[in-house]
Enzyme design. Sequence first.
Site, PDB file in Angstrom:
ATOM      1  N   TYR A 146       0.798  -1.221   0.000  1.00 33.06           N
ATOM      2  CA  TYR A 146       0.000   0.000   0.000  1.00 33.06           C
ATOM      3  C   TYR A 146       0.834   1.276   0.000  1.00 33.06           C
ATOM      4  O   TYR A 146       0.282   2.360  -0.190  1.00 33.06           O
ATOM      5  CB  TYR A 146      -0.931   0.026   1.216  1.00 33.06           C
ATOM      6  CG  TYR A 146      -1.936  -1.096   1.234  1.00 33.06           C
ATOM      7  CD1 TYR A 146      -2.789  -1.309   0.156  1.00 33.06           C
ATOM      8  CD2 TYR A 146      -2.040  -1.946   2.329  1.00 33.06           C
ATOM      9  CE1 TYR A 146      -3.708  -2.342   0.165  1.00 33.06           C
ATOM     10  CE2 TYR A 146      -2.967  -2.977   2.353  1.00 33.06           C
ATOM     11  CZ  TYR A 146      -3.793  -3.165   1.273  1.00 33.06           C
ATOM     12  OH  TYR A 146      -4.705  -4.189   1.281  1.00 33.06           O
ATOM     13  N   ILE A 147       2.113   1.178   0.273  1.00 31.63           N
ATOM     14  CA  ILE A 147       2.944   2.380   0.398  1.00 31.63           C
ATOM     15  C   ILE A 147       4.024   2.379  -0.678  1.00 31.63           C
ATOM     16  O   ILE A 147       4.377   1.326  -1.224  1.00 31.63           O
ATOM     17  CB  ILE A 147       3.580   2.484   1.801  1.00 31.63           C
ATOM     18  CG1 ILE A 147       4.365   1.222   2.143  1.00 31.63           C
ATOM     19  CG2 ILE A 147       2.509   2.731   2.845  1.00 31.63           C
ATOM     20  CD1 ILE A 147       5.051   1.269   3.496  1.00 31.63           C
TER      21      ILE A 147
END
Length: 892
Positions: A146-147
């Site tokens: 997600y990052i």
Amino acid sequence: MSTDNINEQEAPEDAEEAVQATSSRDHERFAKLTGVDESRAKRLTGMYKDWFLDYASYVILERAVPHLNDGLKPVQRRILHAMKRMDDGRFNKVANIIGSSMQYHPHGDASIGDALVQLGQKELTVETQGNWGNMLTGDSAAAPRYIEARLSKFALDVVFNGKTTEWMASYDGRNLEPVTLPVKFPLLLAQGVEGIAVGLASKILPHNFNELVEAAIACLRGKPFTLYPDFPTGGIADVSRYNDGLRGGAVKVRTRIVKRDSRTLAIVDMPFGKNSSTLIESILKANEKGKIKVRKVDDNTAAEVEVLVHLHSDVSADKTIDALYAFTDCEISISPNSCVIADDKPAFMGVSDILRHNVSRTMQLLEQELQIRKGELEADWHFSSLEKIFFEQRIYKELEKDSATWEAQLQAIEAALGRYRRLLKRDVAREEVERLCEKPVRKISKFDIKAADEHIKAVEAELEEVQNHLEHLTDYTVAHFRAIQRKYGKGRERRTQLGSFEAIEAAQVAVANAKLYVNKKEGFVGMELKRDEEAEFVSECSDIDEVIVFRRNGKYVVSKVAGKAFFGKDILHAGIFKKNDTRTVYNVAYRDGRSGAIMYKRFAVTSTIRDKEYDLTKGEEGSEVLWFSVNRNGEAEKLRVYLKPRPRLKHLVVDLDFGQIDVKGRQSQGNIFTRFAIHKIQLKEKGVATLGGQKTWFDPASKRLNTEERGSWLGEFFEGDSLLAMTKSGLFYTTTFDLVNHYDEDLGYIKKFDPQQVFSAVYFDAEQKLYYIKRFTLETSINPQSFVDEDNRDSYLVALNADERPRLLITFGGRHAKRPTECVDVEAFIGVKSFRAKGKRITTFEVKQVRFVQPLPRPAEPEPEAEAPAAFEGDMEISPVAGSRAVQKNLF
């Protein structure tokens, strides 16, 4: 053969050989019993020793300890190398970065992910996007899918250069990875590092970016420099024992605690390595143990730290601040241990030596880059010149001639170029000739002599610049660091404030969570004597206090408060002992021995060894204390002493005045009062304080009061006196002279409060955009009040003065810059009013500067009329200037 049958003559002389011989025989016996093929069996002797050393060396060199050259652990170096290979200017998923890094790092995705998150949170080499966690709250980062991340511009400028990088094979031999990255900055000191290896650990604290640049420049110029840590979480640090980051040093770090009001404290910083969750947990544990007394704790931390501690109405905020420092993680001690890898082995180096090495390596790398660039420019100049000669002198026509072979043509061209050797800096190589002969027809049509000359001149200019940098390498390195500071130093100001801490006595700030009792007849003192019918209440106490107990035979002892402790029968006094207390004075009269003289003395007990028995008498057997009093402010009472009748004794009643003798140490034996026997002693008159007031100083470094003569003298304080504190933001409040008081960081003025003192203040009215002046007196106020403009927060204090007859100098600016300066007699300009008054506008013209100057002298007092000439012994002239107050100007 059994080991029991070995006699002394057969035993090896060396003990280690004996052990090996015994082990070999045991191995042979085990092989016979189990049928194991001895030729295929492997012995464990020495194997563990070798393997453990290999493992320890691997962990030290390849996992936990950073390298001196680039300041990176292997996993960090491999992550940055993988990110460089992936770099295209856009963000990459952290999951992809982890996968790419696994080509070089053999220890799994978890270790790589954690190391990458730590790099991202340091905000120096990695630029992040997404939820990367919060070091202030302890929240973890989102999942790697997600990052995203990419290399920062700083990292691209400073960390990488493929031409100066030394390479080695990766763990599986499929790829190449850098031995160390060519970092041209003290990255290790900027980021800090912590790692635990086998048998040693490394802990290097982070330092300020701009201070590292300044220190590097000072190092290059041969000037002294000092480095102190700067933590990303802020706080206040006491670096008096930093010891250059080496083992044995310590750094104390405190949070900044602000009093929002009398019942609310706000923690606005975080100690390094802690977060709001662990901090609040330590506060709640201290509250449960009774060390502090708080009502509730709220955590409002997000981008900024804000932990609110709500107090009970009967709790002192100043004392609670000290208790938070003493019993919770609001104050911690960090022990640095600067260990790095140098020359393939661990080395302990101070941060100053690390910086010197990094600066020296930066200079070497810059020199190496310049030499490489110089070689490239020389090669470019040589070939460009060769190409110009080739076309300008029409040497290419040698290709049009009929030659037997290609080799002959090349030789002919090489010979033709040789005629112009004087125009070149080196000989012509065969490879260069072959390069010139490639597709000559196309090059002839496009070749521009003018453009070639301009290119050669540009190369010569750059070559001259590079040579100048090489000749002035130190200045070039300084310019390199200055360029880094200009590009990346903005927004990296110091976050941790440096200061000195006073040691907080835990017993003085602990909450009194218990009650102390004494049974004088039976000799017991403790907190669990409440149900004892003969026990007397002494005072409230905490479980870390110390108690002092005096007995009738003159013996006394200091011990830690317990539930129930025996000190001996016939107790005279039991109380809480305060170390270094010079104001509590004991007045004593005692009989020396069974029939000796009557002695009396005054003494203070400032320090003792715990549980050691002392004697306030001379130590003669049968000595007895006849009078004992405890005086918290050095009071000296008067006694009426009745003597036993005896022949020729005229006065049977005499007075004893303790005020006639001085207070001495506890070892003093005292003065002789009488050699006659005493019938009884009665109190004649209560004593008055003989020690005077509390002489108090203010230490501006720690913003604390003290009695050790540190800082500026405030005065002698008696009961009922108070202190006036005024801040630079235009607030004032009054406090007691208690040494536990805390004062604001922007404190500008602190003095003994005088309700008659007149202040003159100049402030800028933000609403009207004009300067105002006011004169006022102040009143006692526990809560801070503003003496500027309460209605507009943008208004600010310009100058404050406490002269009797102040003068104000006004310098005009803007459209009225040519207007002459004016000097205003403030006393005549405005009268004394309340501090809440608006004040008077100084001028309507544009003002450049307003400041207080030399005050007017105080008027000379008229001499009283003489009643008769005989009343004068001599005339005295008083100069009006000499009688004026000292020049105050601006108090801030």
